[in-house]
Each structure stands twice: as C-alpha cells, then as structure tokens.
Design an enzyme around this catalytic site. Structure first.
Site, PDB file in Angstrom:
ATOM      1  N   LYS A 158      15.850 -13.687  75.079  1.00 42.05           N
ATOM      2  CA  LYS A 158      14.824 -12.651  75.253  1.00 42.05           C
ATOM      3  C   LYS A 158      14.250 -12.644  76.677  1.00 42.05           C
ATOM      4  O   LYS A 158      14.154 -11.596  77.323  1.00 42.05           O
ATOM      5  CB  LYS A 158      13.690 -12.870  74.239  1.00 42.05           C
ATOM      6  CG  LYS A 158      12.487 -11.961  74.418  1.00 42.05           C
ATOM      7  CD  LYS A 158      12.835 -10.500  74.196  1.00 42.05           C
ATOM      8  CE  LYS A 158      11.700  -9.589  74.606  1.00 42.05           C
ATOM      9  NZ  LYS A 158      11.982  -8.184  74.381  1.00 42.05           N
TER      10      LYS A 158
ATOM     11  N   CYS B 209       6.203  -5.762  78.943  1.00 40.52           N
ATOM     12  CA  CYS B 209       7.137  -6.899  78.943  1.00 40.52           C
ATOM     13  C   CYS B 209       7.768  -7.218  80.296  1.00 40.52           C
ATOM     14  O   CYS B 209       7.796  -8.376  80.708  1.00 40.52           O
ATOM     15  CB  CYS B 209       8.245  -6.631  77.931  1.00 40.52           C
ATOM     16  SG  CYS B 209       7.616  -6.462  76.257  1.00 40.52           S
TER      17      CYS B 209
HETATM   18  N1  LIG Z   1       4.800  -4.420  73.310  1.00 38.01           N
HETATM   19  C1  LIG Z   1       6.105  -4.467  73.442  1.00 38.01           C
HETATM   20  O1  LIG Z   1       6.738  -3.485  73.818  1.00 38.01           O
HETATM   21  C2  LIG Z   1       6.852  -5.732  73.100  1.00 38.01           C
HETATM   22  C3  LIG Z   1       8.228  -5.674  72.941  1.00 38.01           C
HETATM   23  C4  LIG Z   1       8.904  -6.834  72.619  1.00 38.01           C
HETATM   24  C5  LIG Z   1       8.216  -8.025  72.491  1.00 38.01           C
HETATM   25  N2  LIG Z   1       6.856  -8.065  72.672  1.00 38.01           N
HETATM   26  C6  LIG Z   1       6.162  -9.329  72.520  1.00 38.01           C
HETATM   27  O2  LIG Z   1       5.560  -9.355  71.222  1.00 38.01           O
HETATM   28  C7  LIG Z   1       4.318 -10.064  71.262  1.00 38.01           C
HETATM   29  C8  LIG Z   1       3.203  -9.171  70.744  1.00 38.01           C
HETATM   30  O3  LIG Z   1       3.078  -8.083  71.624  1.00 38.01           O
HETATM   31  P1  LIG Z   1       2.229  -6.803  71.224  1.00 38.01           P
HETATM   32  O4  LIG Z   1       2.537  -5.785  72.261  1.00 38.01           O
HETATM   33  O5  LIG Z   1       2.432  -6.476  69.790  1.00 38.01           O
HETATM   34  O6  LIG Z   1       0.738  -7.336  71.412  1.00 38.01           O
HETATM   35  P2  LIG Z   1      -0.591  -6.603  70.926  1.00 38.01           P
HETATM   36  O7  LIG Z   1      -1.640  -7.071  71.843  1.00 38.01           O
HETATM   37  O8  LIG Z   1      -0.331  -5.141  70.743  1.00 38.01           O
HETATM   38  O9  LIG Z   1      -0.835  -7.209  69.467  1.00 38.01           O
HETATM   39  C9  LIG Z   1      -1.144  -8.546  69.236  1.00 38.01           C
HETATM   40  C10 LIG Z   1      -2.020  -8.605  68.003  1.00 38.01           C
HETATM   41  O10 LIG Z   1      -2.210  -9.966  67.637  1.00 38.01           O
HETATM   42  C11 LIG Z   1      -3.534 -10.124  67.214  1.00 38.01           C
HETATM   43  N3  LIG Z   1      -3.908 -11.536  67.274  1.00 38.01           N
HETATM   44  C12 LIG Z   1      -4.165 -12.294  68.362  1.00 38.01           C
HETATM   45  N4  LIG Z   1      -4.456 -13.553  68.004  1.00 38.01           N
HETATM   46  C13 LIG Z   1      -4.363 -13.596  66.641  1.00 38.01           C
HETATM   47  C14 LIG Z   1      -4.539 -14.630  65.685  1.00 38.01           C
HETATM   48  N5  LIG Z   1      -4.858 -15.873  66.042  1.00 38.01           N
HETATM   49  N6  LIG Z   1      -4.394 -14.320  64.385  1.00 38.01           N
HETATM   50  C15 LIG Z   1      -4.077 -13.053  64.003  1.00 38.01           C
HETATM   51  N7  LIG Z   1      -3.890 -12.042  64.871  1.00 38.01           N
HETATM   52  C16 LIG Z   1      -4.029 -12.311  66.175  1.00 38.01           C
HETATM   53  C17 LIG Z   1      -4.333  -9.251  68.153  1.00 38.01           C
HETATM   54  O11 LIG Z   1      -5.619  -8.957  67.639  1.00 38.01           O
HETATM   55  C18 LIG Z   1      -3.418  -8.028  68.238  1.00 38.01           C
HETATM   56  O12 LIG Z   1      -3.727  -7.073  67.241  1.00 38.01           O
HETATM   57  C19 LIG Z   1       4.157 -10.517  72.701  1.00 38.01           C
HETATM   58  O13 LIG Z   1       4.669 -11.803  72.850  1.00 38.01           O
HETATM   59  C20 LIG Z   1       5.009  -9.539  73.477  1.00 38.01           C
HETATM   60  O14 LIG Z   1       5.473 -10.072  74.700  1.00 38.01           O
HETATM   61  C21 LIG Z   1       6.166  -6.930  72.949  1.00 38.01           C
END
Ligand SMILES: NC(=O)c1ccc[n+]([C@@H]2O[C@H](COP(=O)([O-])OP(=O)(O)OC[C@H]3O[C@@H](n4cnc5c(N)ncnc54)[C@H](O)[C@@H]3O)[C@@H](O)[C@H]2O)c1
Length: 444
Positions: A224, A278
């Site tokens: 990744k 990302c």
């Molecule tokens: N956004 C993208 O396009 C994308 C694509 C691939 C991978 N990712 C990866 O996926 C992961 C999540 O990204 P995202 O964009 O969904 O983030 P985001 O910020 O949209 O969502 C994260 C969620 O997790 C919640 N959270 C944080 N701590 C928590 C806890 N202790 N318990 C429960 N909930 C909790 C937050 O409140 C939030 O709603 C990251 O590692 C990111 O790099 C993101």
C-alpha cells in the site's frame, strides 16, 4: 486453537457473521455499508457523535456525492443490517473487526498513530476469543504486527494467533468512486500467519469481486505505501523534467509525448502540485522513521511535489513583472480549489499552499471552483479586475474557457496555467501573457 480458527472460518464462509468497523469515515463508512449489503450484520463504531448520529438516522455524513452510498446507508440502517454507535463495547459480538481510523503524518513527516493506538485499545477491550481483527488504515511497515498487536494483546490479555487473528487489508479508494472501488479493485490480504491471510481472503470475498492476494502483514503494509510512493515519485520526475524544460527553453508536453514513444516509458503529467488524503502522506509512512529518513529518493520526490505551488507563485510573479506589477497589491484569481479535477474534494489541495504563498507576498487571492461550496460564484466575477488568473485544477468546466473572454475581464492580462489546459498560441493571440508549468514563453 485449531477449532477456534475452524469455527471462525466456517462462520465467515457461511455468511452468518457480524462485522465490526471502527472508524466510519471516508474509508470505514463505504466498507461498512458494503459488508452490510453483502449479507453481514455490521456494527460501526466511531468516537464522532455527530457522524454516528447521522448514520444511525439513515443519512450520509460524508461531504461528498458518492454514487449509491446514501441510498445504501438508508436501506441497510432501515433493515437493521448496519447499526452505528459510539460504544466500542458493541464490538463484543463481532466475528471480524475492521479498523479504518486516520493515520496522518506530522510536520516532522512521522506517522501520528495516536488514533490507531486508541482504536486498537478499544478493540482489545471488547475482544472475544476467536475474532479476526483487520487493519484497513494505511500504516508504516511493521505497525500491524507491532503497535496494533501489542495494544490489543495488552488490553485484552489475549495472544495473537492463539486467541485472536490479525490482518492488514489496505484500501484503494478514490473520491467519487468509493463503493465501486471497494467492490471491484484487487486487494492484498495480509495475515499474522498464512492461515490467517486465508481467513482475510474469505472475509473480503463477501464484498470484493477482484483478486484477493494472501500475504504476510508487512508485505501488505509495503504494497500500500509503496504503490502510493511510486505514483508520487513518478509525478515528481515529470515535475522535475518540467522545471528543467522551463530553464533550458523547451515544452515538457512535447518532450513527454516523445519520451512515451520509447518502449516501456510512461512519463506522467507534470503539474501544479499533488493533493488528496493519501498521496502527499503515504510516501512518508514508508520513508520516514524516527531520527532518520530511510527513503531519500521518496523524500526528495515529496519535496519536489510540495514545491510546485511555490513554483506557480514564481510564474505568477514573473508574469506580473512583465507588466511592471508585483504580487504585493495584485489581485490574483485562482481557478480550482479541489485537489482533483471534477470533484469537490479539497483535502491537502495544492491551491491552499499557493494561496498562502501569494498572500504572504501581499496579493489578494480570489478563489473559484465550480464544485467546491463557497467558491462557486460566476467565474467572470472572480476574474473581473484581476491582475493574474492562475489555473490550478483541470476541471472539465475550465477547458471551455476562452482566453479572449478572460482577457476582457482582467485588469492585467496574465494567465498562469498549472495544468496545461490552454493552448499557448491561442492565449497569446488573445493578448494574454501566458506562462505554464514546463513551458517557456518566447519572451524569456
Ligand atoms: N481517504 C482516502 O481516500 C483513503 C484511501 C485509502 C486509504 N485510506 C486510509 O484509511 C484510513 C482512514 O482514512 P479516512 O479518510 O477514512 O479517515 P477519516 O478521517 O475520514 O475517518 C476516520 C474516522 O475514524 C474515527 N476515529 C478516530 N479515532 C477513533 C477511535 N479511537 N475509535 C473509533 N473511531 C475513531 C474518526 O472520528 C473518523 O470518523 C487512513 O489510514 C487513510 O490513510 C484513506
């Protein structure tokens, strides 16, 4: 122990499973909705009460128009297959728990794993024997088998591979295509053992119609972070060639087209910078470790791409100088606020970096974007009386702009093209001083 794993495998293959999803953001929410529509019971947990409240009442809290997602949240919450809560104890009944919390990097380029640490502790606190825990968040290599495993083991008193199983199955999502990406893109399925990697494959078969490749945890983490670093590095190469073209008097579009006639070459498009959730972050997850940078090439690429908005500011300054003006006191119309064309997603947008740069030199910045709320006023209002127009995003709507109509509204006729959307000859024929990334004006 064998019975524990065999029991879990039977439940996963029989579809009669409860899936917990921790973190209902951009990644976790479409994943939760996909598993719910794939025949599983899903318990979504998030610490954000507003987000949980919206989902629990059947609405989509994401600020994006994602095809099919709102409808899926509505139907799966209405029929009870998807429930959302802030109470991590609800994970107690889960057969599999997916963790999709944020993993940002700090100003020091090091991963901030505080959310992942807290989420792992909550998972450990609610863990039932025989559960599969899968990290979906993007993480530095070694994190799942290191920090995540330690936190779960210390919070649960259980031991990985004896009492529970650990996986890493990173997402590949693009705004505007979340649900279709979840269902149709191939995935790497890392496991704390080969047998666990097979469990991860079986679990994701509920929603993914593409290759699911079983690997070990660290290989999945590397795939990744490396795929995003690879992309960033290739863009940086194109940007570096573009800067050299400007210096030596050439057109990078022509150079690129001819380079790509050589077998096996695929030079990417240079441009005004790299944004999104990302690509500006994940290369650092791979390259930066405390006390040193272990990926100097990856770090150099990050710096090249981060420098592009500053370069666009330099071009703007040079264009204004042709008309005896400085950035100080100039009105600059910036076209495009999103980080990606034809979306309203402005996370880590290069435009924010450009605006900071221009304002720091005393320019007034007017932002326009046909897709981003608060910036959707008519384009002519934004360019009216401007001293420079700077195109930062190749939105389809911008491709039909006529340079002559831009020229008519502007006080000083400077056009800076960060994405090579305009034809230089047409822009110059309209009386505009045209500058672009990777292109050399004749007057230079
Ligand atoms: N956004 C993208 O396009 C994308 C694509 C691939 C991978 N990712 C990866 O996926 C992961 C999540 O990204 P995202 O964009 O969904 O983030 P985001 O910020 O949209 O969502 C994260 C969620 O997790 C919640 N959270 C944080 N701590 C928590 C806890 N202790 N318990 C429960 N909930 C909790 C937050 O409140 C939030 O709603 C990251 O590692 C990111 O790099 C993101």
């Amino acid at each position: 122990m064998k019975d524990l794993r065999a029991g879990l495998r039977a439940r996963i293959e029989g579809s009669d499973i409860t899936v917990g999803v921790v973190g209902l953001g951009f990644v976790g929410l479409p994943v939760a909705a996909s598993f719910a529509s794939g025949g599983c019971r899903v318990v979504g947990v998030d610490i954000d009460e507003r987000r949980v409240g919206a989902i629990a009442s059947g609405s989509n809290p994401l600020d994006e128009d994602e095809p099919g997602l709102s409808e899926l949240i509505r139907t799966t919450t209405a029929n009870g297959t998807l429930v959302a809560t802030t109470d991590a104890a609800a994970l107690r009944n889960a057969d599999a728990i997916l963790v999709a919390v944020e993993t940002p990097v700090g100003d020091d380029h090091l991963a901030d794993l505080s959310a992942l640490r807290a989420a792992s502790r909550s998972v450990g606190g609610a863990l039932r024997r025989g559960t599969l825990v899968v990290v979906e968040s993007t993480v530095p290599p070694g994190t799942t088998g290191g920090l995540v495993r330690q936190e779960i083991e210390s919070a649960s008193g259980m031991v990985c591979e004896r009492d529970f199983y650990l996986g890493h199955c990173p997402e590949r999502l693009m705004p505007g295509k979340l649900l279709s990406n979840v269902r149709t893109l191939p995935r790497v399925c890392g496991g704390s053992s080969a047998a666990t990697a097979d469990l991860v494959v079986a679990l994701y078969r509920h929603v993914v119609r593409a290759d699911l490749d079983p690997v070990d945890l660290v290989t999945a983490e590397l795939v990744k972070t490396a795929e995003n670093a690879y992309y960033d590095l290739n863009i940086a190469f194109a940007n570096e060639v573009a800067l050299i073209c400007e210096e030596v008097g050439a057109d990078v579009s022509r150079v690129r087209a001819l380079v790509n006639k050589s077998p096996g070459r695929n030079m990417l498009l240079p441009g005004a910078g790299v944004g999104g959730a990302c690509i500006p972050k994940d290369p650092w997850l791979l390259a930066a470790v405390p006390g040193r940078v272990r990926g100097p090439l990856i770090a150099a690429a990050r710096r090249v791409n981060d420098g592009m908005p500053r370069h666009v500011a330099d071009l703007t300054r040079a264009g204004l100088a042709r008309h005896g003006r400085r950035l100080e006191g100039a009105i600059v119309a910036v076209l495009g606020v999103a980080y990606r064309e034809d979306t309203k997603d402005d996370r880590n947008s290069p435009t924010a970096a450009l605006a900071r740069e221009l304002r720091s030199e005393g320019a007034t910045v007017r932002l326009h974007d046909p897709h981003v709320p608060d910036h959707q006023s008519p384009l002519a209002d934004v360019t009216e009386g401007a001293d420079a127009a700077v195109l930062m995003v190749a939105h389809s709507a911008y491709r039909s702009i006529e340079p002559a109509s831009l020229r008519r509204t502007m006080r000083t006729p400077v056009l800076v093209d960060g994405r090579r959307v305009f034809d230089p000859a047409t822009a110059e024929a309209a009386g505009l001083t045209y500058l672009a990334v990777g292109w050399t004006p004749r007057w230079n």
